[in-house]
Design a protein around this motif. Structure first.
Motif, mmCIF file in Angstrom:
data_model
loop_
_atom_site.group_PDB
_atom_site.id
_atom_site.type_symbol
_atom_site.label_atom_id
_atom_site.label_comp_id
_atom_site.label_asym_id
_atom_site.label_seq_id
_atom_site.Cartn_x
_atom_site.Cartn_y
_atom_site.Cartn_z
ATOM 1 N N ARG A 45 4.167 0.361 -0.794
ATOM 2 C CA ARG A 45 4.861 1.633 -0.589
ATOM 3 C C ARG A 45 5.277 1.841 0.868
ATOM 4 N N GLY A 46 5.188 0.824 1.656
ATOM 5 C CA GLY A 46 5.682 0.898 3.024
ATOM 6 C C GLY A 46 4.694 1.400 4.047
ATOM 7 N N ILE A 47 3.408 1.398 3.707
ATOM 8 C CA ILE A 47 2.382 1.833 4.657
ATOM 9 C C ILE A 47 1.976 0.648 5.521
ATOM 10 N N SER A 48 1.911 0.841 6.817
ATOM 11 C CA SER A 48 1.538 -0.238 7.733
ATOM 12 C C SER A 48 0.028 -0.420 7.766
ATOM 13 N N GLN A 49 -0.383 -1.615 8.192
ATOM 14 C CA GLN A 49 -1.807 -1.876 8.349
ATOM 15 C C GLN A 49 -2.430 -0.934 9.375
ATOM 16 N N ALA A 50 -1.664 -0.630 10.431
ATOM 17 C CA ALA A 50 -2.187 0.270 11.467
ATOM 18 C C ALA A 50 -2.468 1.653 10.898
ATOM 19 N N THR A 51 -1.573 2.166 10.079
ATOM 20 C CA THR A 51 -1.792 3.481 9.468
ATOM 21 C C THR A 51 -2.987 3.448 8.527
ATOM 22 N N PHE A 52 -3.081 2.409 7.714
ATOM 23 C CA PHE A 52 -4.180 2.298 6.756
ATOM 24 C C PHE A 52 -5.522 2.237 7.486
ATOM 25 N N ASN A 53 -5.572 1.450 8.542
ATOM 26 C CA ASN A 53 -6.814 1.339 9.310
ATOM 27 C C ASN A 53 -7.173 2.660 9.980
ATOM 28 N N ALA A 54 -6.166 3.360 10.525
ATOM 29 C CA ALA A 54 -6.424 4.652 11.172
ATOM 30 C C ALA A 54 -6.986 5.660 10.179
ATOM 31 N N ALA A 55 -6.523 5.565 8.938
ATOM 32 C CA ALA A 55 -6.976 6.522 7.926
ATOM 33 C C ALA A 55 -8.410 6.272 7.489
ATOM 34 N N PHE A 56 -8.807 4.995 7.381
ATOM 35 C CA PHE A 56 -10.083 4.695 6.726
ATOM 36 C C PHE A 56 -11.160 4.094 7.629
ATOM 37 N N THR A 57 -10.838 3.820 8.874
ATOM 38 C CA THR A 57 -11.881 3.328 9.771
ATOM 39 C C THR A 57 -12.964 4.393 9.947
ATOM 40 N N GLY A 58 -14.197 4.033 9.670
ATOM 41 C CA GLY A 58 -15.314 4.977 9.806
ATOM 42 C C GLY A 58 -15.487 5.924 8.643
ATOM 43 N N VAL A 59 -14.657 5.806 7.613
ATOM 44 C CA VAL A 59 -14.738 6.700 6.446
ATOM 45 C C VAL A 59 -15.598 6.053 5.371
ATOM 46 N N SER A 60 -16.571 6.801 4.879
ATOM 47 C CA SER A 60 -17.426 6.360 3.777
ATOM 48 C C SER A 60 -17.334 7.365 2.641
ATOM 49 N N PRO A 61 -17.671 6.969 1.425
ATOM 50 C CA PRO A 61 -17.642 7.912 0.308
ATOM 51 C C PRO A 61 -18.573 9.101 0.553
ATOM 52 N N ASN A 62 -18.078 10.284 0.258
ATOM 53 C CA ASN A 62 -18.898 11.489 0.373
ATOM 54 C C ASN A 62 -19.474 11.798 -1.004
ATOM 55 N N LEU A 63 -20.710 11.420 -1.215
ATOM 56 C CA LEU A 63 -21.315 11.539 -2.543
ATOM 57 C C LEU A 63 -21.782 12.951 -2.857
ATOM 58 N N LYS A 64 -21.582 13.879 -1.928
ATOM 59 C CA LYS A 64 -21.922 15.278 -2.184
ATOM 60 C C LYS A 64 -20.779 16.039 -2.858
ATOM 61 N N LEU A 65 -19.617 15.428 -2.953
ATOM 62 C CA LEU A 65 -18.487 16.093 -3.586
ATOM 63 C C LEU A 65 -18.721 16.231 -5.087
ATOM 64 N N PRO A 66 -18.161 17.294 -5.705
ATOM 65 C CA PRO A 66 -18.339 17.461 -7.157
ATOM 66 C C PRO A 66 -17.423 16.541 -7.958
ATOM 67 N N ASP A 67 -17.727 16.435 -9.249
ATOM 68 C CA ASP A 67 -16.889 15.710 -10.213
ATOM 69 C C ASP A 67 -16.757 14.228 -9.891
ATOM 70 N N LEU A 68 -17.837 13.628 -9.389
ATOM 71 C CA LEU A 68 -17.858 12.192 -9.151
ATOM 72 C C LEU A 68 -18.689 11.511 -10.241
ATOM 73 N N VAL A 69 -18.282 10.314 -10.595
ATOM 74 C CA VAL A 69 -19.068 9.500 -11.518
ATOM 75 C C VAL A 69 -19.461 8.232 -10.780
ATOM 76 N N LEU A 70 -20.714 8.133 -10.359
ATOM 77 C CA LEU A 70 -21.185 6.948 -9.656
ATOM 78 C C LEU A 70 -21.335 5.782 -10.626
ATOM 79 N N PRO A 71 -21.195 4.560 -10.123
ATOM 80 C CA PRO A 71 -21.280 3.395 -11.019
ATOM 81 C C PRO A 71 -22.543 3.355 -11.862
#
Length: 409
Positions: A45-71
């Protein structure tokens, strides 16, 4: 330490360790999903690697959010329970006064921006201020979450993965193509962003520059926020020059089963049936020719309204009769100093959402369309109750009651 206390402490330690291990496992799976699933789609969809890395570097799943189904789990975490108390509509309007006072305080200060936005989009400034106040306390409410943490978690683990996948990809596009910094994108627990609480797909469609600086900053700019709200409503079909609706009195001869957006008629025709504006006011002459719809959010247990198509544009913003009514009512009070509703909200309680859902299933068995057995009394449920009451020799009251539930369970 006694043996019993030792065992309790050991259980607690093992529970904490097990939780930490499970979280680490989910985090590893999340990283694999980002690299092997989401990134290839983002790249297409035209997203650069730099943008993707900026978005998700240091981001982990927040398991306190509602409506999640863990594996490792079968059921969603934090999902809505039908055992919750059923709340009468009056409770929804408890804090309308704060939105009204906040809106009035900003009318004069923001007059130039509001006038320009109203002229361009045709949406009254009172409505814009009411939505802004309702959504984010005029920008004062804390917007606590990192949008990519929320959207990434939900795209990976939520019950509605497909929807959130589109939203997280849209959020990446906001960074890539709109120049918004990834860490500046703050959201609610559901991923709604900034002062107007737009999902990323809505940002891409409706966020606009209202202050002329070339950016659509819905996090920091009041003018951009107001213009974006106005653009959203205009793009959804707001009819310039029409009101949102009017509080009315409905005589006993007019059944509450006539409520709904599919049962409209000219406001002049409602008037001919005996429906009147409260306080002896007349309907505006130009509104008499337009279509209006009966809306009774508490049936015969609360105020009644004739609403226009613009009411349903407010519902496009938030799919709730009470939300749209809150915004319209607050907007009127901001602009005209109107008082609270003339009609009284009568108490209706003593049951929970599970009881209402059972009532809805009973009506469905009899062939009524209640809009789904969700434990909420939408207009289809309200008028179905009224139709059942009339068929069984009673007066239609069009709202859940204990006796009706007992007869329909």
């Amino acid at each position: 330490m006694t043996m019993q206390l030792f065992r309790v402490a050991l259980v607690l330690v093992l529970t904490v360790l097990a939780g930490a291990t499970a979280a680490q496992s989910v985090d590893r799976q999340f990283r694999t999903w980002l690299a092997n699933d989401l990134w290839p789609e983002a790249q297409r969809r035209g997203i650069s690697q730099a943008t993707f890395n900026a978005a998700f570097t240091g981001v982990s799943p927040n398991l306190k959010l509602p409506d999640l189904v863990l594996p490792s789990e079968a059921r969603p975490r934090g999902s809505v329970q039908h055992q919750a108390e059923f709340r009468a509509p009056a409770a929804y309007f408890k804090h309308v006064g704060g939105v009204v006072s906040g809106g009035r305080a900003r009318l004069q200060r923001l007059q130039p921006a509001l006038a320009a936005i109203e002229q361009r989009y045709g949406v009254p400034r009172g409505i814009l201020l009411a939505i802004w106040g309702r959504e984010s306390g005029f920008g004062g409410a804390k917007i606590p979450h990192d949008a990519f943490e929320v959207l990434g978690t939900k795209a990976f683990l939520a019950t509605r993965k497909a929807m959130f996948r589109e939203e997280v990809l849209a959020a990446l596009e906001v960074v890539e193509k709109r120049g918004v910094a990834a860490r500046a994108m703050r959201s609610s627990w559901a991923g709604a962003m900034g002062q107007p609480q737009f999902m990323p797909t809505s940002y891409l469609k409706y966020a606009v520059d209202g202050d002329g600086d070339g950016r659509a900053d819905i996090w920091g700019s009041e003018a951009d926020t107001l213009a974006s709200i106005a653009n959203y409503l205009a793009q959804h079909g707001w009819v310039k020059g029409r009101d949102w609706g009017f509080e009315v009195t409905v005589p006993d001869s007019v059944s509450c089963t006539l409520e709904g957006p599919d049962r409209g008629r000219r406001i002049a025709d409602w008037q001919a049936l005996g429906v009147r504006r409260v306080g002896g006011k007349a309907f505006p002459a130009h509104e008499l020719r337009g279509e209006g719809f009966l809306m009774m959010p508490a049936g015969r247990f609360g105020p009644a309204f004739i609403v226009t198509p613009n009411f349903y544009r407010l519902k496009d913003y938030n799919e709730s009769d009470l939300y749209a009514l809150f915004v319209g009512h607050a907007g009127d009070r901001i602009m005209y100093g109107n008082a609270e509703f003339a009609g009284a909200w009568r108490p209706v309680s003593g049951f929970n959402r599970a009881d209402v859902a059972a009532l809805q299933r009973g009506l469905e068995r009899l062939g009524h369309d209640v809009g789904g057995a969700d434990g909420l009394a939408g207009f289809k449920t309200r008028r179905s109750i009224g139709a059942w009451q009339e068929k069984n020799g009673g007066q239609a009251r069009c709202f859940p009651e204990i006796d009706t539930m007992r007869n329909l369970k």
